[in-house]
Design a protein around this motif. Structure first.
Motif, mmCIF file in Angstrom:
data_model
loop_
_atom_site.group_PDB
_atom_site.id
_atom_site.type_symbol
_atom_site.label_atom_id
_atom_site.label_comp_id
_atom_site.label_asym_id
_atom_site.label_seq_id
_atom_site.Cartn_x
_atom_site.Cartn_y
_atom_site.Cartn_z
ATOM 1 N N UNK A 66 0.867 -1.186 0.000
ATOM 2 C CA UNK A 66 0.000 0.000 0.000
ATOM 3 C C UNK A 66 0.904 1.236 0.000
ATOM 4 N N UNK A 67 1.059 1.871 -1.175
ATOM 5 C CA UNK A 67 1.966 3.015 -1.279
ATOM 6 C C UNK A 67 1.558 4.163 -0.355
ATOM 7 N N UNK A 68 2.565 4.836 0.176
ATOM 8 C CA UNK A 68 2.301 5.993 1.037
ATOM 9 C C UNK A 68 2.115 7.269 0.230
ATOM 10 N N UNK A 69 2.727 7.322 -0.943
ATOM 11 C CA UNK A 69 2.602 8.502 -1.793
ATOM 12 C C UNK A 69 1.421 8.393 -2.732
ATOM 13 N N UNK A 70 1.165 9.484 -3.445
ATOM 14 C CA UNK A 70 0.083 9.500 -4.429
ATOM 15 C C UNK A 70 0.657 9.143 -5.787
ATOM 16 N N UNK A 71 0.131 8.072 -6.366
ATOM 17 C CA UNK A 71 0.533 7.635 -7.700
ATOM 18 C C UNK A 71 -0.732 7.445 -8.522
ATOM 19 N N UNK A 72 -0.734 7.979 -9.728
ATOM 20 C CA UNK A 72 -1.936 7.923 -10.545
ATOM 21 C C UNK A 72 -1.971 6.726 -11.488
ATOM 22 N N UNK A 73 -0.892 5.942 -11.507
ATOM 23 C CA UNK A 73 -0.909 4.734 -12.343
ATOM 24 C C UNK A 73 -0.134 3.622 -11.643
ATOM 25 N N UNK A 74 -0.468 2.393 -12.010
ATOM 26 C CA UNK A 74 0.238 1.249 -11.441
ATOM 27 C C UNK A 74 1.709 1.297 -11.830
ATOM 28 N N UNK A 75 1.997 1.708 -13.047
ATOM 29 C CA UNK A 75 3.385 1.796 -13.517
ATOM 30 C C UNK A 75 4.202 2.765 -12.650
ATOM 31 N N UNK A 76 3.616 3.907 -12.339
ATOM 32 C CA UNK A 76 4.296 4.911 -11.514
ATOM 33 C C UNK A 76 4.526 4.386 -10.093
ATOM 34 N N UNK A 77 3.521 3.741 -9.520
ATOM 35 C CA UNK A 77 3.644 3.205 -8.160
ATOM 36 C C UNK A 77 4.670 2.079 -8.112
ATOM 37 N N UNK A 78 4.644 1.214 -9.109
ATOM 38 C CA UNK A 78 5.616 0.109 -9.143
ATOM 39 C C UNK A 78 7.039 0.636 -9.218
ATOM 40 N N UNK A 79 7.257 1.657 -10.045
ATOM 41 C CA UNK A 79 8.593 2.235 -10.172
ATOM 42 C C UNK A 79 9.077 2.823 -8.842
#
Length: 139
Positions: free
Chosen positions: A47-60
């Protein structure tokens, strides 16, 4: 979605070694710099702590933490003993349209896939990785 947000990323917990299989260790949770993690029933939920608008961005953003954990197990246990394989993501809309609003949705998917199927009988060595926060290196 008007304001997509990645709520969770899902991974399977695997090994590159043919004779290693993860059993059902007790659920483990830990809080890292970039996400909160939980391993249960052979799956990792991040569960990411930051705000990511896509799965690709969160995975990176989370990949360095997962890579560090895999490398730690490679060095302290056995090379290839622990691998996280991405499965899926859960996105939510932080700014949903008001009730009754008309929504026009467009989508395009660019994916490639390949598959290899093998069947074999191997001995299974249950490998108990250090699924606790002490064993997860910081990035």
């Amino acid at each position: 979605m008007r304001d997509p947000h990645v709520e969770a990323l899902y991974y399977s917990v695997n090994s590159d070694l043919e004779d290693v299989e993860y059993g059902e260790p007790s659920p483990v949770e830990w809080d890292a710099e970039r996400a909160q993690y939980r391993i249960e029933a052979g799956n990792l939920t991040a569960r990411p702590k930051g705000h990511y608008s896509s799965a690709r961005e969160a995975r990176a953003a989370l990949q360095p933490e997962l890579d560090a954990w895999e490398a730690h197990v490679d060095l302290t246990k056995e090379l290839g003993a622990l691998r996280f394989r991405y499965k899926d993501a859960k996105l939510i809309d932080l700014d949903p349209p008001p009730p009754g609003a008309k929504i026009v949705m467009c989508s395009s998917v660019l994916e490639s896939a390949s598959a290899r199927v093998e069947a074999r009988t191997t001995r299974v060595r249950h490998f108990q990785a250090d699924f606790d926060r002490k064993s997860v290196p910081s990035v």
